[in-house]
Design an enzyme around this catalytic site. Structure first.
Site, PDB file in Angstrom:
ATOM      1  N   LEU A 219       7.705 -11.279  -4.479  1.00  0.00           N
ATOM      2  CA  LEU A 219       9.161 -11.148  -4.028  1.00  0.00           C
ATOM      3  C   LEU A 219       9.428 -12.478  -3.365  1.00  0.00           C
ATOM      4  O   LEU A 219       8.957 -12.866  -2.460  1.00  0.00           O
ATOM      5  CB  LEU A 219       9.041  -9.829  -2.988  1.00  0.00           C
ATOM      6  CG  LEU A 219      10.685  -9.805  -2.538  1.00  0.00           C
ATOM      7  CD1 LEU A 219      11.783  -9.370  -3.251  1.00  0.00           C
ATOM      8  CD2 LEU A 219      10.606  -8.867  -1.200  1.00  0.00           C
ATOM      9  N   TYR A 220      10.579 -13.012  -3.985  1.00  0.00           N
ATOM     10  CA  TYR A 220      10.929 -14.435  -3.424  1.00  0.00           C
ATOM     11  C   TYR A 220      12.419 -14.141  -2.637  1.00  0.00           C
ATOM     12  O   TYR A 220      13.156 -13.501  -3.597  1.00  0.00           O
ATOM     13  CB  TYR A 220      11.107 -15.578  -4.564  1.00  0.00           C
ATOM     14  CG  TYR A 220       9.654 -15.536  -5.263  1.00  0.00           C
ATOM     15  CD1 TYR A 220       8.609 -16.288  -4.674  1.00  0.00           C
ATOM     16  CD2 TYR A 220       9.447 -15.137  -6.389  1.00  0.00           C
ATOM     17  CE1 TYR A 220       7.323 -16.710  -5.196  1.00  0.00           C
ATOM     18  CE2 TYR A 220       7.957 -15.477  -7.223  1.00  0.00           C
ATOM     19  CZ  TYR A 220       7.048 -16.031  -6.178  1.00  0.00           C
ATOM     20  OH  TYR A 220       6.008 -16.080  -6.784  1.00  0.00           O
TER      21      TYR A 220
ATOM     22  N   THR B 145       7.334   7.330  -2.908  1.00  0.00           N
ATOM     23  CA  THR B 145       7.258   8.375  -2.020  1.00  0.00           C
ATOM     24  C   THR B 145       8.278   8.675  -1.052  1.00  0.00           C
ATOM     25  O   THR B 145       8.267   9.449  -0.078  1.00  0.00           O
ATOM     26  CB  THR B 145       5.692   8.413  -1.404  1.00  0.00           C
ATOM     27  OG1 THR B 145       5.709   7.156  -0.492  1.00  0.00           O
ATOM     28  CG2 THR B 145       4.573   8.376  -2.282  1.00  0.00           C
TER      29      THR B 145
ATOM     30  N   TYR C 121      -7.356   4.830  -0.173  1.00  0.00           N
ATOM     31  CA  TYR C 121      -6.324   4.533   0.891  1.00  0.00           C
ATOM     32  C   TYR C 121      -7.111   3.677   1.951  1.00  0.00           C
ATOM     33  O   TYR C 121      -6.587   2.630   2.352  1.00  0.00           O
ATOM     34  CB  TYR C 121      -6.125   5.887   1.278  1.00  0.00           C
ATOM     35  CG  TYR C 121      -4.956   5.709   2.504  1.00  0.00           C
ATOM     36  CD1 TYR C 121      -3.690   5.130   2.341  1.00  0.00           C
ATOM     37  CD2 TYR C 121      -5.113   6.145   3.892  1.00  0.00           C
ATOM     38  CE1 TYR C 121      -2.695   5.135   3.360  1.00  0.00           C
ATOM     39  CE2 TYR C 121      -4.239   6.099   4.894  1.00  0.00           C
ATOM     40  CZ  TYR C 121      -2.932   5.643   4.641  1.00  0.00           C
ATOM     41  OH  TYR C 121      -2.023   5.580   5.819  1.00  0.00           O
TER      42      TYR C 121
END
Ligand code: NAD
Ligand code: UDP
Length: 322
Positions: A61-62, A35, A145
């Site tokens: 995520l490293y 977005t 959400y």
């Protein structure tokens, strides 16, 4: 300091990147552009202290780089977006938050979660203080959400309590300003774009529902102070402007300030649309010495030229719910 900001190509994320760069930090932005828009960061093309990673934070995520702080802002945020992207929204609030907490723990970094006034749902306490537990429909359309953010808060507290991670939770109320997409679908961008295009303003329901609108510069300052503050500890802090307006009042104000005499067009009220929303910001005043400075009228005056340019130069249009 070295700071990682998820959702960096989005509305709030990109302004936060600027704020931390102003303080001489190095900033790594992470975004999958679901977005967001690269144009929100194009002014940083030649900024050596900024790096953008295109990555979906719902996947691990490293990073080898040492980090002092992570601000987790990645998530669809407009109802139009999260109704279109329900599963991605649930994943980024749950898996994405877990991944970013894991990274913060591995790096010994402070973690700040962008939570939301939506954790209060359609509130039965007004204004909303942080100790109100909320009134959320988990199986309604907005549940994707609301519940992802409620889960994200619970996960953040679990990392704080279990691993002694330094965490902060910002409960952000409706914020507006430049770098929102014209077709973001939220009320301020819709009304301004519609007024500038000479189209009717689409008011959902009878327009008596209220919101409290915070100008982006005020919000960014609040987040910045919360990130650095020692006082609030891990407890959530409301950040928003306590000035409360009905949607009908907002429509009138936008019409006046945009110099437009367009009609009002009534549309059905979306399911579970909160009837009222207004932050109790006592805690933010006390622990951060923060309160908003920009009135709605002044904030709209600053924001209208941004959308006017996108409408004039690119023919941008608003986006309404079906
Ligand atoms: P936005 O849509 O402009 O920005 C969100 C950014 O997150 C986008 O750039 C998007 O591409 C990115 N993103 C989404 N999912 C991702 C993923 N899985 N991996 C990587 N990047 C991803 O919205 P915004 O208004 O800037 O909101 C930012 C944050 O602030 C959100 O977490 C939102 O819930 C929260 N918030 C905003 C408001 C507000 O009024 N703007 C109010 C309450 C809370
Ligand atoms: N709204 C409206 N017209 C629009 C967009 C939104 O009347 O074109 C209303 C919406 O029903 C809600 C309020 O404006 O009552 C704020 O909506 P928004 O999507 O900005 O965010 P929310 O606070 O609902 O998350």
């Amino acid at each position: 300091m070295r700071i990682l900001i998820t959702g960096a190509a989005g509305f709030l994320g990109s302004h936060l990147v600027d704020r931390f760069l102003e303080e001489d930090c190095r900033v790594i932005g992470v975004d999958n552009l679901i977005t967001g828009a690269l144009r929100n960061l194009e002014h940083l093309e030649d900024e050596p202290r900024f790096t953008l990673l295109r990555h979906d934070v719902s996947l691990p995520l490293y990073l080898a780089d040492e980090l002092d702080g992570i601000l987790h802002f990645a998530s669809p945020a407009s109802p139009a977006d999260y109704l279109d992207l329900p599963i991605q929204t649930l994943k980024v609030g749950s898996l994405g938050t877990h991944n970013m907490l894991g990274l913060a723990r591995a790096q010994g970094a402070r973690f700040l979660l962008a939570s939301t006034s939506e954790v209060y749902g359609d509130p039965q306490v007004h204004p909303q203080p942080e100790d109100y537990w909320g009134h959320v429909n988990p199986v309604g359309p907005r549940g994707v959400y609301d519940e992802s953010k409620r889960f994200a808060e619970a996960m953040t507290m679990a990392y704080h309590r279990t691993h002694r991670l330094e965490t902060r939770i910002a409960r952000i109320f409706n914020t507006y300003g430049s770098r929102m997409r014209p077709a973001d679908g939220r009320v301020v961008s819709n009304f301004i774009v519609q007024a500038v295009r000479g189209e009717p303003l689409t008011v959902y329901g009878d327009g008596s529902q209220t919101r409290s609108f915070c100008y982006v510069d005020d919000l960014v300052e609040g987040v910045f102070r919360l990130f650095h503050a020692e006082g609030p500890g891990a407890d959530p802090v409301n950040l928003g402007n306590p000035g409360e307006f009905t949607v009908a009042e907002l429509a009138e104000l936008v019409r006046d300030l945009a110099g437009s005499d367009v009609a009002i067009e009534r549309r059905p009220l979306p399911q579970d649309d909160p009837q009222v929303r207004c932050p109790d910001i006592t805690r933010a005043r006390e622990v951060l010495g923060w309160s908003p400075r920009v009135s709605l009228e002044e904030g709209l005056r600053r924001t209208i030229p941004y959308f006017r340019r996108l409408v004039t130069e690119e023919g941008a249009s608003a986006r309404t719910l079906e």
